[in-house]
Design a protein around this motif. Structure first.
Motif, PDB file in Angstrom:
ATOM      1  N   HIS A  77     -79.629  -6.552 -64.833  1.00 51.71           N
ATOM      2  CA  HIS A  77     -78.298  -6.971 -64.408  1.00 51.71           C
ATOM      3  C   HIS A  77     -77.260  -6.017 -64.983  1.00 51.71           C
ATOM      4  O   HIS A  77     -77.254  -5.734 -66.172  1.00 51.71           O
ATOM      5  N   VAL A  78     -76.372  -5.512 -64.131  1.00 56.90           N
ATOM      6  CA  VAL A  78     -75.331  -4.586 -64.563  1.00 56.90           C
ATOM      7  C   VAL A  78     -74.053  -5.380 -64.830  1.00 56.90           C
ATOM      8  O   VAL A  78     -73.577  -6.104 -63.964  1.00 56.90           O
ATOM      9  N   VAL A  79     -73.516  -5.254 -66.042  1.00 59.19           N
ATOM     10  CA  VAL A  79     -72.226  -5.850 -66.377  1.00 59.19           C
ATOM     11  C   VAL A  79     -71.186  -4.768 -66.139  1.00 59.19           C
ATOM     12  O   VAL A  79     -71.249  -3.694 -66.744  1.00 59.19           O
ATOM     13  N   LYS A  80     -70.243  -5.049 -65.225  1.00 56.10           N
ATOM     14  CA  LYS A  80     -69.233  -4.060 -64.850  1.00 56.10           C
ATOM     15  C   LYS A  80     -67.878  -4.425 -65.436  1.00 56.10           C
ATOM     16  O   LYS A  80     -67.599  -5.587 -65.701  1.00 56.10           O
ATOM     17  N   SER A  81     -67.049  -3.414 -65.591  1.00 50.71           N
ATOM     18  CA  SER A  81     -65.704  -3.619 -66.111  1.00 50.71           C
ATOM     19  C   SER A  81     -64.857  -4.356 -65.078  1.00 50.71           C
ATOM     20  O   SER A  81     -64.767  -3.921 -63.937  1.00 50.71           O
ATOM     21  N   PRO A  82     -64.201  -5.444 -65.488  1.00 58.61           N
ATOM     22  CA  PRO A  82     -63.353  -6.174 -64.550  1.00 58.61           C
ATOM     23  C   PRO A  82     -61.936  -5.594 -64.463  1.00 58.61           C
ATOM     24  O   PRO A  82     -61.101  -6.130 -63.759  1.00 58.61           O
ATOM     25  N   MET A  83     -61.681  -4.502 -65.211  1.00 58.56           N
ATOM     26  CA  MET A  83     -60.330  -3.934 -65.243  1.00 58.56           C
ATOM     27  C   MET A  83     -60.369  -2.487 -65.706  1.00 58.56           C
ATOM     28  O   MET A  83     -61.377  -2.005 -66.199  1.00 58.56           O
ATOM     29  N   VAL A  84     -59.248  -1.826 -65.571  1.00 58.59           N
ATOM     30  CA  VAL A  84     -59.060  -0.482 -66.098  1.00 58.59           C
ATOM     31  C   VAL A  84     -58.541  -0.623 -67.517  1.00 58.59           C
ATOM     32  O   VAL A  84     -57.688  -1.464 -67.792  1.00 58.59           O
ATOM     33  N   GLY A  85     -59.056   0.161 -68.441  1.00 56.12           N
ATOM     34  CA  GLY A  85     -58.587   0.088 -69.818  1.00 56.12           C
ATOM     35  C   GLY A  85     -59.411   0.974 -70.726  1.00 56.12           C
ATOM     36  O   GLY A  85     -60.079   1.907 -70.282  1.00 56.12           O
ATOM     37  N   GLU A 143     -62.972   2.456 -65.827  1.00 56.45           N
ATOM     38  CA  GLU A 143     -62.364   2.129 -64.539  1.00 56.45           C
ATOM     39  C   GLU A 143     -62.818   0.738 -64.093  1.00 56.45           C
ATOM     40  O   GLU A 143     -63.835   0.241 -64.568  1.00 56.45           O
ATOM     41  N   TYR A 144     -62.105   0.166 -63.144  1.00 53.52           N
ATOM     42  CA  TYR A 144     -62.506  -1.103 -62.555  1.00 53.52           C
ATOM     43  C   TYR A 144     -63.858  -0.921 -61.879  1.00 53.52           C
ATOM     44  O   TYR A 144     -64.077   0.032 -61.130  1.00 53.52           O
ATOM     45  N   GLY A 145     -64.803  -1.808 -62.157  1.00 52.52           N
ATOM     46  CA  GLY A 145     -66.120  -1.768 -61.536  1.00 52.52           C
ATOM     47  C   GLY A 145     -67.091  -0.802 -62.181  1.00 52.52           C
ATOM     48  O   GLY A 145     -68.235  -0.691 -61.750  1.00 52.52           O
ATOM     49  N   GLN A 146     -66.676  -0.103 -63.234  1.00 54.11           N
ATOM     50  CA  GLN A 146     -67.570   0.843 -63.908  1.00 54.11           C
ATOM     51  C   GLN A 146     -68.639   0.085 -64.685  1.00 54.11           C
ATOM     52  O   GLN A 146     -68.348  -0.863 -65.401  1.00 54.11           O
TER      53      GLN A 146
END
Length: 152
Positions: A77-85, A143-146
């Motif tokens: 399972h890939v946990v992705k960034s929900p935001m830019v930061g 990034e978002y979604g990274q």
């Protein structure tokens, strides 16, 4: 929007770290998304005019080094960034990371912190399992979604 202005915008996006740009003007809306090449979509705001088909413009050949990376398939399972930061592995500087490779995590457990606009946001695991890969380093912009983590 005239073609010279559109070409300038595409060139700016392709030469920068920006992944997506959207601009709305009186005569239309332009959305430029970078993914290997650059794709520009032009949608007029006037309802009387028919919508043109999306325009695809190549930014040049994709780097050869990018091709093998696309062939790598991550399992789990890939946990992705929900935001830019900015990604932080620990809650305070110099502290032990919240999770490392091999850490057992529960659903809802904090995995990392992403700072966005001077606000520290805890990113939680959305599945239980074992962290098999940490895909970013401490202090790295995200990034978002990274992808951030792989959990199996």
């Amino acid at each position: 929007m005239d073609l010279r202005k559109l070409k300038t915008l595409i060139d700016l996006v392709s030469e920068s770290n920006i992944a997506e740009l959207e601009i709305t003007e009186n005569e239309g809306k332009v959305r430029i998304v970078k993914s290997g090449g650059v794709v520009a979509q032009v949608a007029p705001t006037l309802m009387a005019a028919p919508a043109p088909a999306p325009v695809a413009l190549a930014a040049g050949p994709a780097p050869v080094a990018a091709a093998p990376a696309a062939a790598v398939v991550e399992t789990g399972h890939v946990v992705k960034s929900p935001m830019v930061g900015t990604f932080y592995a620990a809650s305070t500087p110099g502290a032990k990371p919240l999770v490392e490779v091999g850490s057992q995590v529960k659903e809802g457990q904090a995995l990392c912190i992403i700072e966005a606009m001077k606000i520290m946001n805890e990113i939680e695991a959305d599945v239980a399992g074992t962290v098999t890969k940490v895909m970013v380093t401490n202090g790295q912009p995200v990034e978002y979604g990274q992808p951030l983590f792989i959990i199996e």
